[in-house]
Design a protein around this motif. Structure first.
Motif, PDB file in Angstrom:
ATOM      1  N   PRO A  91       3.224   2.382  -7.726  1.00 21.33           N
ATOM      2  CA  PRO A  91       2.031   2.143  -9.211  1.00 21.33           C
ATOM      3  C   PRO A  91       1.632   3.096  -9.554  1.00 21.33           C
ATOM      4  O   PRO A  91       1.364   4.401  -9.442  1.00 21.33           O
ATOM      5  CB  PRO A  91       1.004   1.206  -8.211  1.00 21.33           C
ATOM      6  CG  PRO A  91       1.462   0.847  -6.980  1.00 21.33           C
ATOM      7  CD  PRO A  91       2.598   2.042  -6.320  1.00 21.33           C
ATOM      8  N   TYR A  92       1.598   2.991 -11.045  1.00 21.01           N
ATOM      9  CA  TYR A  92       0.987   4.213 -11.928  1.00 21.01           C
ATOM     10  C   TYR A  92      -0.575   4.145 -12.118  1.00 21.01           C
ATOM     11  O   TYR A  92      -1.144   3.103 -12.234  1.00 21.01           O
ATOM     12  CB  TYR A  92       1.503   3.908 -13.294  1.00 21.01           C
ATOM     13  CG  TYR A  92       1.308   4.844 -14.346  1.00 21.01           C
ATOM     14  CD1 TYR A  92       1.820   6.258 -14.203  1.00 21.01           C
ATOM     15  CD2 TYR A  92       0.112   4.710 -15.273  1.00 21.01           C
ATOM     16  CE1 TYR A  92       1.369   7.306 -14.996  1.00 21.01           C
ATOM     17  CE2 TYR A  92      -0.044   5.707 -16.025  1.00 21.01           C
ATOM     18  CZ  TYR A  92       0.602   7.078 -16.054  1.00 21.01           C
ATOM     19  OH  TYR A  92      -0.055   8.133 -16.908  1.00 21.01           O
ATOM     20  N   ASN A  93      -0.829   5.158 -11.526  1.00 18.33           N
ATOM     21  CA  ASN A  93      -2.424   5.419 -11.435  1.00 18.33           C
ATOM     22  C   ASN A  93      -2.819   6.851 -12.427  1.00 18.33           C
ATOM     23  O   ASN A  93      -3.515   7.650 -12.128  1.00 18.33           O
ATOM     24  CB  ASN A  93      -2.871   5.637 -10.127  1.00 18.33           C
ATOM     25  CG  ASN A  93      -2.830   4.429  -9.356  1.00 18.33           C
ATOM     26  OD1 ASN A  93      -3.521   3.469  -9.593  1.00 18.33           O
ATOM     27  ND2 ASN A  93      -1.916   4.419  -8.347  1.00 18.33           N
ATOM     28  N   GLY A 136       0.754  -7.619 -13.917  1.00 17.76           N
ATOM     29  CA  GLY A 136      -0.058  -7.440 -12.925  1.00 17.76           C
ATOM     30  C   GLY A 136      -0.384  -8.176 -11.864  1.00 17.76           C
ATOM     31  O   GLY A 136      -0.689  -7.974 -10.999  1.00 17.76           O
ATOM     32  N   GLN A 172      -2.282 -10.625  -6.878  1.00 20.18           N
ATOM     33  CA  GLN A 172      -2.005  -9.483  -7.379  1.00 20.18           C
ATOM     34  C   GLN A 172      -0.461  -9.291  -6.897  1.00 20.18           C
ATOM     35  O   GLN A 172      -0.081  -9.426  -6.123  1.00 20.18           O
ATOM     36  CB  GLN A 172      -2.925  -8.414  -6.813  1.00 20.18           C
ATOM     37  CG  GLN A 172      -2.798  -6.771  -7.185  1.00 20.18           C
ATOM     38  CD  GLN A 172      -3.686  -6.157  -6.661  1.00 20.18           C
ATOM     39  OE1 GLN A 172      -3.371  -5.559  -5.642  1.00 20.18           O
ATOM     40  NE2 GLN A 172      -4.888  -5.765  -7.224  1.00 20.18           N
ATOM     41  N   CYS A 186       3.298  -3.343  -8.258  1.00 15.97           N
ATOM     42  CA  CYS A 186       2.541  -2.577  -9.099  1.00 15.97           C
ATOM     43  C   CYS A 186       0.999  -2.579  -8.844  1.00 15.97           C
ATOM     44  O   CYS A 186       0.098  -1.732  -9.296  1.00 15.97           O
ATOM     45  CB  CYS A 186       2.665  -2.751 -10.529  1.00 15.97           C
ATOM     46  SG  CYS A 186       1.750  -4.226 -10.921  1.00 15.97           S
ATOM     47  N   ARG A 187       0.541  -3.452  -7.769  1.00 16.86           N
ATOM     48  CA  ARG A 187      -0.877  -3.529  -7.253  1.00 16.86           C
ATOM     49  C   ARG A 187      -1.640  -3.773  -8.525  1.00 16.86           C
ATOM     50  O   ARG A 187      -2.919  -3.193  -8.334  1.00 16.86           O
ATOM     51  CB  ARG A 187      -1.173  -2.030  -6.206  1.00 16.86           C
ATOM     52  CG  ARG A 187      -0.321  -2.098  -5.193  1.00 16.86           C
ATOM     53  CD  ARG A 187      -0.757  -0.825  -4.491  1.00 16.86           C
ATOM     54  NE  ARG A 187       0.169  -0.597  -3.434  1.00 16.86           N
ATOM     55  CZ  ARG A 187       0.309   0.540  -2.779  1.00 16.86           C
ATOM     56  NH1 ARG A 187      -0.576   1.471  -3.266  1.00 16.86           N
ATOM     57  NH2 ARG A 187       1.150   0.783  -1.857  1.00 16.86           N
ATOM     58  N   LYS A 206      -1.606  -3.037 -11.521  1.00 17.47           N
ATOM     59  CA  LYS A 206      -1.471  -1.733 -12.325  1.00 17.47           C
ATOM     60  C   LYS A 206      -0.618  -1.937 -13.817  1.00 17.47           C
ATOM     61  O   LYS A 206      -0.721  -1.379 -14.662  1.00 17.47           O
ATOM     62  CB  LYS A 206      -1.204  -0.434 -11.880  1.00 17.47           C
ATOM     63  CG  LYS A 206      -2.165   0.278 -10.778  1.00 17.47           C
ATOM     64  CD  LYS A 206      -3.453   0.414 -10.936  1.00 17.47           C
ATOM     65  CE  LYS A 206      -4.158   0.661  -9.981  1.00 17.47           C
ATOM     66  NZ  LYS A 206      -5.751   0.784 -10.445  1.00 17.47           N
ATOM     67  N   GLN A 207       0.175  -2.820 -13.665  1.00 19.94           N
ATOM     68  CA  GLN A 207       1.182  -3.530 -14.814  1.00 19.94           C
ATOM     69  C   GLN A 207       2.319  -2.410 -14.957  1.00 19.94           C
ATOM     70  O   GLN A 207       3.358  -2.846 -15.483  1.00 19.94           O
ATOM     71  CB  GLN A 207       0.511  -3.726 -16.018  1.00 19.94           C
ATOM     72  CG  GLN A 207      -0.713  -4.810 -15.838  1.00 19.94           C
ATOM     73  CD  GLN A 207      -1.244  -5.126 -17.114  1.00 19.94           C
ATOM     74  OE1 GLN A 207      -1.317  -4.364 -18.041  1.00 19.94           O
ATOM     75  NE2 GLN A 207      -1.826  -6.324 -17.212  1.00 19.94           N
ATOM     76  N   GLN A 208       1.936  -1.186 -14.737  1.00 21.27           N
ATOM     77  CA  GLN A 208       3.177  -0.013 -15.014  1.00 21.27           C
ATOM     78  C   GLN A 208       3.454   0.518 -13.667  1.00 21.27           C
ATOM     79  O   GLN A 208       2.670   0.648 -12.500  1.00 21.27           O
ATOM     80  CB  GLN A 208       2.296   0.884 -15.859  1.00 21.27           C
ATOM     81  CG  GLN A 208       1.895   0.408 -17.403  1.00 21.27           C
ATOM     82  CD  GLN A 208       3.154   0.047 -18.071  1.00 21.27           C
ATOM     83  OE1 GLN A 208       4.211   0.636 -18.191  1.00 21.27           O
ATOM     84  NE2 GLN A 208       2.879  -0.937 -19.148  1.00 21.27           N
TER      85      GLN A 208
END
Length: 361
Positions: A121-123, A173, A224, A228-229, A231-233
């Motif tokens: 996941p992108y954070n 997401g 969810q 990606c949890r 995060k969509q990205q």
């Protein structure tokens, strides 16, 4: 309510290949795309030099005495719940024959490297793809364990990280709830969707609606995205897995005693010879030609086999003299045998004369 892709469709488990731009230096080297374990750069092998074999005076192992043979036999019998100790304690030893044998062992310690696409996941992690060429798979430093110890290390390849929409939820997401197929509610289990229980009695469970809110998604129709949890990205990058393996082959000279060779794999012997270097030369000058031939064969096999898919870091060859004593004993007028072998004085007695049948209730 939530109604993008159908809830029954499983969705891909990894980003489709078209999502990735060609990564300089890694074309065709990624697992799943025709790649896998990567051959190392061709090394300039130093020429291994012959090492002399052990000297003759050190080849003999003193035979065990009767007390040692009996003590090992008694310990063996006492370790078996269904064995009487009488034959081991009271049997009369009538003969002891030594069948000492040699074991040649070759170890080749190798390093292999595997690259594959990975994601998380992108954070807000750094995105560095194409900012400069990534280092080659074999140019990335890795801390190897001690020689002849297996190990594994996984790391991101620098300058390969990019941000992509999640391929599982299509960047939304969330995913349709599998329990209610994205509707957010299900048929009431009390009234079976009629809204009534008995005649004109309205169902109190669903208040006459005939449907209940889905407990799994709490009526939202979606959950969810686990990839990606929410995060969509995704951060997509190349993972490098470095694996260190100690590849071992043994050759035991047949000792003609009747003891199965497999038993000797569990014991140690007296080490007569040890040679450890980057590339070993097959042992020479050893009096048993079977050992010399085994060394030549295994060294050639290892150096040809493992250099194709991995980097050889170190090799080690040893020769052990394993003590094997065949003991003949008499008990109740019958003759029997057992074997005592290895530095550990292990015992093998396939036809022990005093056993009973027992079972665990």
């Amino acid at each position: 309510m939530f109604a993008p892709p159908a809830a029954g469709s499983p969705g891909p488990s990894a980003p489709p290949a078209g999502m990735f731009d060609s990564m300089p230096g890694y074309e065709g080297t990624l697992a799943g795309g025709g790649g896998g374990f990567l051959p190392p750069p061709m090394p300039a092998y130093p020429v291994p030099q012959p090492e002399p074999g052990p000297e003759q005076p050190h080849w003999n192992i003193p035979s065990i005495n009767e007390d040692t043979a009996r003590e090992a036999f008694v310990l063996f019998a006492s370790s078996k719940c269904c064995y009487s100790s009488a034959p081991a304690k009271d049997g009369v030893i009538t003969g002891m024959d030594a069948f000492n044998t040699y074991r040649y062992r070759l170890e080749t310690f190798t390093e292999s490297r595997l690259t594959e696409w990975s994601h998380e996941p992108y954070n807000g992690q750094p995105v560095d793809a194409f900012s400069q060429p990534p280092p080659g798979p074999w140019d990335i430093p890795a801390q190897a364990p001690s020689f002849f110890m297996d190990g594994k290390q996984t790391m991101k390849v620098p300058y390969t990280s990019s941000m992509k929409p999640c391929h599982v939820c299509l960047g939304m997401g969330r995913k349709p709830c599998k329990d209610c197929a994205g509707a957010g509610n299900k048929v009431c289990w009390v009234c079976n969707g009629s809204g009534y229980r008995h005649g004109d009695d309205r169902c109190h469970h669903c208040n006459g609606r005939g449907r209940d809110n889905c407990n799994h998604c709490h009526g939202q129709g979606s959950t969810q995205c686990p990839t990606c949890r929410g995060k969509q990205q995704l951060l997509v990058y190349i993972n490098l897995t470095v694996k260190w393996t100690n590849n071992i082959d043994n050759y035991v000279v047949e000792q003609l005693s009747g003891l199965q060779v497999d038993n000797l794999s569990k014991v140690s012997g007296k080490e007569l010879f040890r040679d450890s270097q980057y590339m070993v030369y097959p042992v020479v000058g050893f009096p048993d030609p079977a050992v010399v031939q085994a060394a030549q064969r295994l060294v050639n096999e290892h150096q040809g086999k493992y250099s194709q898919t991995s980097r050889i870091l170190q090799q080690r060859q040893t020769i052990e003299l394993i003590p094997v004593t065949k003991v003949t004993y008499s008990w109740k007028g019958n003759s029997h045998i057992y074997f005592v072998y290895g530095n550990e004085f292990k015992v093998s007695a396939d036809n022990y004369p005093a056993t009973c049948c027992c079972s665990v209730m």
